[in-house]
Design a protein around this motif. Structure first.
Motif, mmCIF file in Angstrom:
data_model
loop_
_atom_site.group_PDB
_atom_site.id
_atom_site.type_symbol
_atom_site.label_atom_id
_atom_site.label_comp_id
_atom_site.label_asym_id
_atom_site.label_seq_id
_atom_site.Cartn_x
_atom_site.Cartn_y
_atom_site.Cartn_z
ATOM 1 N N ARG A 271 33.486 73.742 32.835
ATOM 2 C CA ARG A 271 32.829 72.675 32.140
ATOM 3 C C ARG A 271 32.835 72.992 31.032
ATOM 4 O O ARG A 271 33.051 71.122 30.352
ATOM 5 N N LEU A 276 33.722 68.896 29.991
ATOM 6 C CA LEU A 276 33.975 67.931 31.571
ATOM 7 C C LEU A 276 31.962 67.327 32.112
ATOM 8 O O LEU A 276 31.377 68.503 31.687
ATOM 9 N N LYS A 277 31.888 66.110 32.406
ATOM 10 C CA LYS A 277 30.886 66.015 32.703
ATOM 11 C C LYS A 277 31.031 66.998 33.718
ATOM 12 O O LYS A 277 31.496 66.544 34.498
ATOM 13 N N GLU A 279 30.102 65.560 36.948
ATOM 14 C CA GLU A 279 30.139 65.258 37.866
ATOM 15 C C GLU A 279 32.210 65.148 38.290
ATOM 16 O O GLU A 279 32.315 64.812 39.376
ATOM 17 N N THR A 280 32.548 65.583 37.109
ATOM 18 C CA THR A 280 33.954 65.540 37.499
ATOM 19 C C THR A 280 34.370 66.045 38.055
ATOM 20 O O THR A 280 34.724 67.390 38.095
ATOM 21 N N LYS A 281 35.718 65.327 39.059
ATOM 22 C CA LYS A 281 36.493 66.334 39.732
ATOM 23 C C LYS A 281 37.330 67.084 38.679
ATOM 24 O O LYS A 281 38.438 66.840 37.739
ATOM 25 N N ILE A 282 37.989 68.429 39.339
ATOM 26 C CA ILE A 282 38.798 69.112 39.342
ATOM 27 C C ILE A 282 40.037 69.624 40.100
ATOM 28 O O ILE A 282 39.350 70.580 41.270
#
Length: 300
Positions: A271, A276-277, A279-282
């Motif tokens: 991340r 990427l934060k 809480e960001t979904k991947i």
């Protein structure tokens, strides 16, 4: 004009095909000498010619392995005949549509690498116009490459060219992956030729809503000795929808060399690297970004 594009691995001391495999081509030096003599209508000359032929007949038979005059293929010299190839040969005619970047082509390369490792000589044929972007990868494991789509648009002529390759290269295995020309070749082979080779095809996926290679290949099932699929689901689909014998279908799951993916799999570091934060979904996806892969449906 039409162009034949080939990649051929040349032997250090090349030998003409009819010299290396005289029985396949009906080649006989004695018969050639006899046929080169001028044709005349004089009765006495014709009588002498027949007497000469009779005296050479047994020697001619020993040259070509069978009576040349009873085989239609041998009425013209140096053309393939139907005499059985050597049983010990390990030559493969491998038929694919193209050599572009893709998952099916990656499986092809893996199969070709394994065949090459086991000592097979590989003649590869394509039949669809393409940039063949992965051709260098295929060349690592093949001895000859032919693009029949550059020879002619006539499908019958393409199949005849493949038949010529199959006989002249003394092929023992016909391997088909999504190739119209390959399937049509399998269906067109005379029984004398078919008895000397094994025919195998490889299928990757199916689309129940559209014509696909499972649907196309089903009509050629009687001419195929073994079907290879990469999922058990595809095996069940072929049995249920096309009545293909389960025992004829071999499931070989795609393999993965884990050594190629042994790097750091720490999600936190990944991340950070991708900025990427937390809480960001991947969503992970491996494959080409195209409609038939169905990624858009997953995202919906």
């Amino acid at each position: 004009g039409e162009v034949l594009t080939t990649t051929v691995a040349i032997e250090s001391n090349p030998v003409a095909a009819f010299g290396k495999y005289p029985q396949l081509f009906g080649y006989s030096p004695r018969l050639n000498e006899l046929l080169r003599r001028p044709l005349e209508t004089d009765h006495h000359y014709q009588q002498h010619r027949q007497q000469t032929f009779n005296s050479l007949k047994q020697l001619i038979h020993s040259d070509i392995g069978a009576p040349w005059y009873v085989s239609q293929a041998n009425q013209r010299m140096n053309t393939p005949s139907l005499i059985n190839p050597a049983a010990s040969s390990k030559n493969v005619l491998y038929c694919v549509p193209f050599m572009s970047r893709g998952g099916a082509e990656k499986v092809d390369i893996d199969v070709l690498a394994a065949l090459k490792r086991d000592g097979y000589r590989i003649i590869l044929v394509t039949d669809i116009v393409s940039d063949h972007s992965w051709k260098p990868k295929f060349e690592e494991f093949t001895d000859e490459i032919y693009h029949v789509e550059t020879i002619t648009n006539n499908q019958q002529q393409r199949v005849k060219f493949l038949e010529y390759l199959l006989i002249s290269r003394n092929v023992s295995l016909l391997f088909i992956r999504s190739s119209n020309a390959g399937y049509q070749l399998a269906a067109s082979l005379k029984k004398e030729i078919k008895a000397t080779i094994a025919t195998v095809d490889l299928l990757h996926a199916y689309d129940p809503n559209h014509e696909d290679w499972v649907d196309i290949s089903a009509a050629y099932d009687p001419y195929i000795d073994e079907r290879i699929v990469i999922t058990r689901d595809l095996q069940e689909y072929m049995v249920a929808n096309y009545g293909i014998s389960r025992r004829k279908i071999r499931v070989i799951l795609n393999g993965l060399d884990t050594r190629l993916y042994s790097g750091d799999s720490n999600p936190v570091k990944l991340r950070e690297k991708l900025q990427l934060k937390p809480e960001t979904k991947i969503v992970g996806f491996i494959g080409r970004l195209c409609i038939e892969k169905g990624l858009h449906k997953r995202l919906e």
